[in-house]
Design an enzyme around this catalytic site. Structure first.
Site, mmCIF file in Angstrom:
data_model
loop_
_atom_site.group_PDB
_atom_site.id
_atom_site.type_symbol
_atom_site.label_atom_id
_atom_site.label_comp_id
_atom_site.label_asym_id
_atom_site.label_seq_id
_atom_site.Cartn_x
_atom_site.Cartn_y
_atom_site.Cartn_z
ATOM 1 N N CYS A 2 43.889 43.426 42.737
ATOM 2 C CA CYS A 2 42.567 44.017 42.876
ATOM 3 C C CYS A 2 42.516 44.972 44.058
ATOM 4 C CB CYS A 2 41.511 42.920 42.972
ATOM 5 S SG CYS A 2 41.460 42.143 44.586
ATOM 6 N N GLU A 140 40.616 38.051 45.217
ATOM 7 C CA GLU A 140 39.956 38.213 43.926
ATOM 8 C C GLU A 140 38.617 37.496 44.002
ATOM 9 O OE1 GLU A 140 39.094 39.904 41.090
ATOM 10 O OE2 GLU A 140 41.264 40.021 40.850
#
Length: 320
Positions: A2, A140
């Site tokens: 991410c 995340e």
């Protein structure tokens, strides 16, 4: 991967953590790759909360730095690994602007499913500009029903017994690395990447021998990752406290930092204003009816990460 990582080891420690066993003077020893400073003078700074556009370490082949080396006209020497800082976020080859981040595209993540079609990534792929991104782990977020703030998790590689990658005191001791025994500290997370000027480990790095189609087939998720919930202070990239990726309990409110206290006070003040505004609207519209009792807000589909967390929780429950 991410949009936020952590990388807390210094340059020497990173090289030692990436050491490989080789033959030296007829004896098996561990050899750490060479650290190379960024050619543009950009430096790497350790951080618990790294956002795109920061410079972080990656592994590349020395053939991209020194050219393809040959032992003879017919034999190409195997590439050696070099570690150097690179900016997180690929600069597209078609971009002609003066600022490295002025292209306005989000290029910190690339999906293998469409890598051959994206004009931002395909040129680097064809030229063999493959690399390995190094970090402690990445963050995340999981949406929680009924909560405005998402719960962050720290995702990282499995660690040797007794070592906590977020706790330096658990491993920073004499003898953490030697040529005879190699690296005995935390295991870094190694992520396949592309660059618009560089490369990375083993078959992924050996672009002279391995074509890009064959390299893509080797990108499989063979390593089980580990994760734990962390403080929501990580939600703001300005927060750089050293304990930002320490495990927290979801059963009680995590300890507040100076930054989170300031943010809470600001949000509380904003919420009060919002509530007063809503009351004024209700007074102005006395005839407005409330929503029917049977009305329910449409529920969003769970994210892949939420499904992953739920599956692991269900599996653990079944095991117990």
């Amino acid at each position: 991967m991410c949009g936020r990582t952590a990388c807390t080891l210094g340059p020497d420690e990173i090289c030692q953590a990436c050491s490989v066993r080789t033959m030296k003077d007829g004896k098996k020893q561990y050899q750490a790759p060479e650290w190379r400073d960024h050619p543009g003078g950009k430096s790497y700074t350790t951080s618990y909360n790294i956002a795109p556009s920061r410079f972080t370490p990656v592994i590349i082949s020395d053939h991209h730095v020194r050219g393809v080396k040959r032992q003879s006209d017919d034999e190409v020497l195997s590439p050696q690994r070099i570690i150097q800082p690179m900016m997180w976020g690929l600069i597209p080859p078609f971009y002609k602007g003066s600022s490295p981040t002025g292209h306005g595209l989000t290029t910190n993540n690339c999906r293998v499913e469409d890598i051959e079609e994206k004009k931002s990534y395909k040129p680097s792929l064809i030229k063999g500009q493959r690399c390995v991104v190094l970090c402690d782990g990445f963050y995340e977020w999981q949406a929680i029903k009924g909560e405005k703030t998402k719960q962050p998790y720290f995702v990282y590689a499995p660690q040797p017994e007794g070592i906590e990658i977020w706790n330096r005191e658990s491993w920073d001791k004499p003898g953490v690395w030697s040529e005879d025994e190699g690296w005995r500290g935390p295991q870094l997370l190694k992520i396949a990447g592309l660059f618009s000027f560089w490369i990375s480990t083993e078959d992924w790095l050996d672009f002279g021998r391995i074509g890009y189609k064959e390299a893509l087939t080797n990108l499989t998720n063979e390593v089980e990752l580990t994760w734990h919930p962390v403080s929501t202070a990580v939600n703001n990239s300005r927060n750089q406290e050293p304990n930002i990726n320490v495990p927290v309990s979801l059963d009680k409110k995590p300890p507040e930092t100076a930054s989170s206290k300031l943010m809470s006070a600001w949000l509380s003040k904003g919420s009060a204003k919002k509530d007063n505004s809503a009351l004024k609207d209700m007074k102005r519209e006395p005839g407005k009816t409330e929503a029917p009792e049977h009305y329910e807000e449409k529920e969003k589909k769970p994210s892949p990460f939420s499904k992953w967390i739920k599956k692991e929780s269900d599996d653990n429950a079944n095991d117990n």
